[in-house]
Design a protein around this motif. Structure first.
Motif, PDB file in Angstrom:
ATOM      1  N   ARG B 197       0.840  -1.201   0.000  1.00  0.00           N
ATOM      2  CA  ARG B 197       0.000   0.000   0.000  1.00  0.00           C
ATOM      3  C   ARG B 197       0.878   1.255   0.000  1.00  0.00           C
ATOM      4  O   ARG B 197       0.595   2.238  -0.684  1.00  0.00           O
ATOM      5  CB  ARG B 197      -0.903  -0.003   1.240  1.00  0.00           C
ATOM      6  N   CYS B 207      -3.148   5.979  -1.485  1.00  0.00           N
ATOM      7  CA  CYS B 207      -3.889   4.716  -1.495  1.00  0.00           C
ATOM      8  C   CYS B 207      -4.415   4.414  -0.091  1.00  0.00           C
ATOM      9  O   CYS B 207      -3.706   3.861   0.756  1.00  0.00           O
ATOM     10  CB  CYS B 207      -2.975   3.589  -1.986  1.00  0.00           C
ATOM     11  N   TYR B 209      -6.863   2.603   2.806  1.00  0.00           N
ATOM     12  CA  TYR B 209      -7.142   1.184   3.015  1.00  0.00           C
ATOM     13  C   TYR B 209      -8.319   0.735   2.166  1.00  0.00           C
ATOM     14  O   TYR B 209      -8.339  -0.370   1.630  1.00  0.00           O
ATOM     15  CB  TYR B 209      -7.406   0.907   4.509  1.00  0.00           C
ATOM     16  N   HIS B 212      -7.184   0.400  -1.307  1.00  0.00           N
ATOM     17  CA  HIS B 212      -6.287  -0.738  -1.377  1.00  0.00           C
ATOM     18  C   HIS B 212      -7.056  -2.057  -1.476  1.00  0.00           C
ATOM     19  O   HIS B 212      -6.714  -2.926  -2.277  1.00  0.00           O
ATOM     20  CB  HIS B 212      -5.383  -0.745  -0.127  1.00  0.00           C
TER      21      HIS B 212
END
Lengths: 252, 252
Positions: B197, B207, B209, B212
């Motif tokens: 990430r 990015c 979570y 991601h």
DNA sequence: CTCCCGCCTGCCGCTACGTGAGGGTCAAGG
DNA sequence: CCTTGACCCTCACGTAGCGGCAGGCGGGAG
């Protein structure tokens, strides 16, 4: 693996004639021929063809495509970035056309006749840097322009009618003042210049004195605007320009 | 109001020759001539020219444009609506091409070679709605993508080499962890997911979570990415997916 | 051996203009 | 009044990117 023209044409979705043409101009010559003279394309040829078609789709002329592909000092990522840029530019252009069309639709609903400038704004001189410079000068900064678009996009029919009325009223009074013979730096002319600034601020974007003088200069520099004012009354363009400058100086 | 060819050409952003041509083929003949034979265009002519140019921009052949415009069963408003529609369709098409290019860029970051079929995808016939959904799912948020492109466009060769090295190093360690047999929600695997990430955040776009996990799902859903990871190590795609999800949950 | 499909090489045609050539026109300035 | 320069006019040929046809050879299935 080797393929004949017809096979290549089918998988690539082009005509045989096109492949002949690419061979003729040396853009894509098959890597070999059979004893009978048949063209034989191999996998490398196919790969090249893919690149060719890719760039063609993006609107590159064939000659340029050859140059791009044969350039040994170019990594594919750079190509991709180029394509991406090109496409976004095109999208932007089309979106400008869409807003222009929307403007025209709105105007036609109101029976507001469009001026030639308005009509062709999106086609008009598209010299990029000149256009950019013009926009720079016109709006001073692009935020003002975006602000303008944001506001304008929310205007309805009534708003447009009011804007039109206000503008025409102002134009009439400006012409009268010009005809009356008082100088451009007289209180009357300056008051009208100030009013002009406030109309813009009220309806379109925050128009500072600095931006306003920039706008005035643009009216003089750009033939299309000059003609517009000159058509209203001879000498009006210069007169307005002077009045705006005088007004800006006196208020500073 | 009457205009000469030159004036019309300037304001419309076309050449005089073009107007001559349109006159020749009867697509747009000026409403009159001066005694000396000069063409004189009036406002109605300009309006027609505007229509012509819009349709031309949309890629219609001139003959067809004439047919469309001269269709008596179509008022000006209808033309505008139609052009608006056509423009939005074209914009959509171009945006699809942009997505395809972005895919290619993403693939090239991972060093995934594109198959011929994938390259033809740009202009080939692909199911629009499927593609739309895929793009939605793939990138989630377009701002991230613009951000990515902004950054990427400034990278030079050295940057790319570093990115590649980092990526390969990460891939090696990820493969090792997979081979070691620890579960995907183990600290080691999750740490590597987190690192993944951060590589993306550092080099391409912020990015989160959420983004991601979306990316991870895309790796699973899209066969091309799955294949890439599976080629590195069997089971890696699913393992990475799980690790990314576990990492996202634990950090939330 | 024949049949038909596919391949070959010209070569002319088409679109949407570009680009002069050769020559009138019009308003301004000397 | 005459010149100058920026426009305007009408041919007319050139260009890109193929389309399409003619006239003729090649090749594999029946």
């Amino acid at each position: 693996m080797a393929y004949t023209v017809g096979q290549v044409a089918r998988v690539a979705g082009v005509t045989v004639r096109t492949l002949h043409h690419y061979d003729e101009i040396g853009l894509l010559s098959p890597s070999g021929r059979t004893p009978a003279g048949y063209r034989r394309y191999d996998d490398a040829d196919l790969e090249r063809l893919q690149l060719v078609l890719y760039y063609r789709e993006l609107g590159f002329p064939l000659e340029e495509i050859a140059a791009i592909i044969d350039d040994p000092a170019a990594d594919p990522a750079a190509h991709l970035r180029r394509q991406h840029e090109l496409l976004t530019v095109r999208i932007k252009r089309l979106q400008e056309m869409v807003t222009a069309i929307e403007f025209a639709m709105e105007a036609s609903k109101l029976n507001i006749p469009l001026t030639p400038e308005e009509r062709f704004e999106v086609f008009g001189d598209f010299n990029p840097e000149e256009h950019e410079a013009e926009a720079e000068q016109r709006w001073g900064d692009t935020e003002a322009y975006r602000e303008s678009n944001r506001r304008v996009s929310r205007y309805g029919k009534d708003d447009w009618l009011r804007i039109k009325a206000e503008n025409e009223d102002w134009g009439r009074r400006m012409t009268e003042v010009l005809a009356s013979g008082v100088p451009a730096d007289s209180p009357e002319a300056m008051e009208l210049a100030e009013e002009h600034r406030q109309i813009i601020s009220r309806w379109f974007y925050e128009c500072s004195y600095e931006v306003h003088t920039g706008l005035a200069d643009m009216y003089m520099a750009d033939e299309r605007f000059t003609r517009h004012y000159e058509n209203t009354a001879p000498g009006l363009a210069a007169y307005l320009n002077e009045a705006i400058h005088a007004n800006a100086i006196s208020r500073a």
